[in-house]
Design an enzyme around this catalytic site. Structure first.
Site, PDB file in Angstrom:
ATOM      1  N   TRP A  12       0.798  -1.236   0.000  1.00  0.00           N
ATOM      2  CA  TRP A  12       0.000   0.000   0.000  1.00  0.00           C
ATOM      3  C   TRP A  12       0.825   1.278   0.000  1.00  0.00           C
ATOM      4  O   TRP A  12       1.792   1.423   0.742  1.00  0.00           O
ATOM      5  CB  TRP A  12      -0.901   0.011   1.246  1.00  0.00           C
ATOM      6  N   ASN A  14      -0.122   5.626   0.146  1.00  0.00           N
ATOM      7  CA  ASN A  14      -1.018   6.761  -0.072  1.00  0.00           C
ATOM      8  C   ASN A  14      -0.206   8.044  -0.199  1.00  0.00           C
ATOM      9  O   ASN A  14       0.593   8.106  -1.157  1.00  0.00           O
ATOM     10  CB  ASN A  14      -2.252   6.782   0.837  1.00  0.00           C
ATOM     11  N   ASP A  15      -0.349   9.014   0.639  1.00  0.00           N
ATOM     12  CA  ASP A  15       0.198  10.351   0.341  1.00  0.00           C
ATOM     13  C   ASP A  15       1.714  10.390   0.099  1.00  0.00           C
ATOM     14  O   ASP A  15       2.472   9.739   0.829  1.00  0.00           O
ATOM     15  CB  ASP A  15      -0.036  11.299   1.516  1.00  0.00           C
ATOM     16  N   GLN A  31       3.347   7.525   2.504  1.00  0.00           N
ATOM     17  CA  GLN A  31       2.535   6.767   3.450  1.00  0.00           C
ATOM     18  C   GLN A  31       2.479   5.329   2.959  1.00  0.00           C
ATOM     19  O   GLN A  31       2.091   5.075   1.814  1.00  0.00           O
ATOM     20  CB  GLN A  31       1.125   7.364   3.530  1.00  0.00           C
ATOM     21  N   TRP A  39      -4.932   0.226   3.572  1.00  0.00           N
ATOM     22  CA  TRP A  39      -4.451   1.200   4.544  1.00  0.00           C
ATOM     23  C   TRP A  39      -4.322   0.539   5.916  1.00  0.00           C
ATOM     24  O   TRP A  39      -5.149  -0.295   6.284  1.00  0.00           O
ATOM     25  CB  TRP A  39      -5.435   2.388   4.606  1.00  0.00           C
ATOM     26  N   PHE A  74       1.959   9.434  10.341  1.00  0.00           N
ATOM     27  CA  PHE A  74       1.121  10.013   9.292  1.00  0.00           C
ATOM     28  C   PHE A  74       1.941  11.021   8.463  1.00  0.00           C
ATOM     29  O   PHE A  74       3.130  11.224   8.683  1.00  0.00           O
ATOM     30  CB  PHE A  74      -0.099  10.683   9.924  1.00  0.00           C
ATOM     31  N   ASP A 151      -0.495  16.522   9.350  1.00  0.00           N
ATOM     32  CA  ASP A 151       0.154  16.758   8.057  1.00  0.00           C
ATOM     33  C   ASP A 151       0.971  18.057   8.026  1.00  0.00           C
ATOM     34  O   ASP A 151       0.749  18.942   7.190  1.00  0.00           O
ATOM     35  CB  ASP A 151      -0.889  16.755   6.919  1.00  0.00           C
ATOM     36  N   GLU A 202      -7.077  18.241   5.077  1.00  0.00           N
ATOM     37  CA  GLU A 202      -5.860  17.435   5.171  1.00  0.00           C
ATOM     38  C   GLU A 202      -4.772  18.017   4.263  1.00  0.00           C
ATOM     39  O   GLU A 202      -5.056  18.707   3.278  1.00  0.00           O
ATOM     40  CB  GLU A 202      -6.155  15.993   4.735  1.00  0.00           C
TER      41      GLU A 202
HETATM   42  C1  FRU Z   1      -4.602  11.843   3.559  1.00  0.00           C
HETATM   43  C2  FRU Z   1      -4.358  11.320   4.946  1.00  0.00           C
HETATM   44  C3  FRU Z   1      -3.582  12.319   5.791  1.00  0.00           C
HETATM   45  C4  FRU Z   1      -2.950  11.446   6.836  1.00  0.00           C
HETATM   46  C5  FRU Z   1      -2.625  10.217   6.043  1.00  0.00           C
HETATM   47  C6  FRU Z   1      -2.729   8.927   6.805  1.00  0.00           C
HETATM   48  O1  FRU Z   1      -4.781  10.832   2.634  1.00  0.00           O
HETATM   49  O2  FRU Z   1      -5.578  10.967   5.576  1.00  0.00           O
HETATM   50  O3  FRU Z   1      -4.379  13.364   6.323  1.00  0.00           O
HETATM   51  O4  FRU Z   1      -1.819  12.018   7.416  1.00  0.00           O
HETATM   52  O5  FRU Z   1      -3.518  10.184   4.956  1.00  0.00           O
HETATM   53  O6  FRU Z   1      -2.294   7.873   6.026  1.00  0.00           O
END
Ligand code: FRU
Length: 439
Positions: A12, A14-15, A31, A39, A74, A151, A202
């Site tokens: 996985w 993400n950001d 992430q 997630w 995060f 963040d 975010e």
């Molecule tokens: C955005 C978010 C952020 C957070 C992270 C957690 O996608 O929700 O706000 O820090 O992903 O994975």
């Protein structure tokens, strides 16, 4: 090595996090849940590049090691100071536990601390001895939320260091501004908000470019169809000394395809502002990897409109003209054309068309959507002629309109191996010797 579109080596992503040009290399953290393509407890994965084109995967950089980040590291950012890399991120500690899944938090009941880790070289990240707390969880509800404040994006201002955080007060998103003289002690200064944009904000990012002040963030709950959380951008007024930011009524979507989320920017070797964002995938790819990043995009502002253009390092690589996409590199290909009203181009089942002044995209036949994720998209009205540069990869198609005036990007699956255009089009792939070796 991954070329053009970065994915995690496994599972996985993400950001994008901690994006920085540091000692001659680009570092892009992300992430990452290393155990499954979903997630869960967040780590920071790490990739390094010389040119923003080829990415080399490194070991996991940040992982839970302190009480305050025991349930995840995060999102956050990085800056360079005295030759060291200062990383800021949000540490989360769950206050309720799901005994059957310790990687998620029932009721989103958690404490959020803003934390930092100092790395001497961008290679070693001492999770045991070099982590500190920069901002304790917020207890004053008049300032922000105990759980939903996160963040940190840090930048060097004229006379101080600044940090902006995403937060909320009740069901209204807001941004919090902090100031520091030494990168370690942070003082809360101010907040900004507007009433009508979702319940939690975010991943804020703020920078100046072309004499304009640009704010990008990702409000949750801004839409009630498809993805409910979408990224927006706008030009703002900002008084740095007082941290007073005035948000305009007008804002724009970061990308007309609505799949991109949580963008982050930095400056490149030539001082350009470059942004990457997470492309959300409803299902993993055929190698079990879920999530990827878009092409690094150069941000510019003309007549108060924000452009996102393909970074020149990437544009340059797509220089070998081919007539059949079966000759294309695994990293993908670019289709370039001028498009007139009523015309369309079909890229393996993904249809891009022009209706009057708008460009439309339809992925109905090349998507594995779940629930309500949208399959049809369109740009705002565009004046004058329309030129498209369409970058095609197996899971992401990015259509750059008039050099980045608008971009429409969509996640796709099972693309057919053909391109059929009504008008004339040219196809380019990576030059010989540039072949991709995806792991
Ligand atoms: C955005 C978010 C952020 C957070 C992270 C957690 O996608 O929700 O706000 O820090 O992903 O994975």
């Amino acid at each position: 090595m991954d070329k053009i579109h970065l994915k995690a080596p496994k599972n996985w992503i993400n950001d994008p996090n901690g994006f920085i040009y540091y000692k001659g290399k680009y570092h892009l953290f992300y992430q990452h849940f290393p155990y499954e393509p979903r997630w869960g407890t967040m780590h920071w994965g790490h990739a390094v590049s010389d040119d923003l084109v080829s990415w080399e995967h490194k070991d996991i950089a940040l992982f839970p090691s302190k009480s305050a980040d025991r349930n995840g590291c995060f999102s956050g950012s990085a800056v360079e100071h005295d030759g060291k890399m200062y990383i800021y991120y949000t540490g989360v500690r769950y206050l309720t536990e799901n005994p059957e899944d310790i990687h998620t938090c029932p009721g989103d009941n958690f404490a959020s601390s803003q934390m930092m880790l100092i790395s001497d070289d961008g290679e070693k990240f001492d999770n045991m001895n070099r982590k500190f707390t920069a901002v304790e969880p917020i207890k004053d509800t008049a300032v922000g939320s105990y759980s939903d404040t996160r963040d940190p994006k840090v930048w060097r201002g004229k006379n101080a260091w600044y940090m902006v955080l995403g937060s909320r007060s009740g069901r209204k998103g807001r941004l919090l501004f902090y100031k520091s003289a030494d990168l370690k002690n942070w003082e809360y200064v101010n907040f900004t908000t507007r009433g009508d944009l979702g319940f939690m904000w975010e991943c804020p990012d703020y920078f100046e470019v072309d004499g304009a002040r640009v704010l990008i963030f990702s409000p949750m709950g801004i839409s009630d169809v498809g993805y409910q959380n979408l990224s927006v951008c706008m030009t703002v007024d900002f008084d740095e000394e007082q941290c007073e930011m005035k948000l305009p009524d007008k804002y724009e979507m970061l990308d007309c395809g609505l799949d991109l989320y949580a963008p982050q920017s930095t400056t490149d070797a030539a001082g350009r502002r470059v942004m990457v964002a997470w492309a959300r995938m409803p299902e993993p790819d055929e190698r079990g990897r879920n999530g990827m990043f878009c092409i690094p995009r150069v941000v510019s502002v003309k007549n108060s409109h924000i452009f996102f253009s393909v970074h020149p390092n990437i544009e340059k690589k797509f220089s070998r003209r081919i007539s059949d996409i079966n000759a294309a590199d695994k990293a993908g290909y670019r289709v370039s054309l001028d498009i007139n009203d009523g015309e369309r181009v079909d890229i393996g089942g993904y249809i891009i068309s022009r209706a009057g002044k708008k460009i439309r995209a339809d992925r109905t036949n090349v998507f594995r959507g779940h629930g309500e994720i949208k399959t049809e998209f369109e740009t705002p009205e565009i004046n004058g002629g329309i030129h498209l540069d369409i970058y095609v990869d197996e899971n992401l198609i990015e259509t750059y309109i008039n050099g980045g005036e608008y971009v429409l990007s969509n996640v796709v699956y099972d693309l057919g191996k053909y391109v059929r255009a009504d008008g004339k089009c040219e196809i380019f792939t990576l030059a010989k010797g540039e072949e991709n070796e995806k792991i």
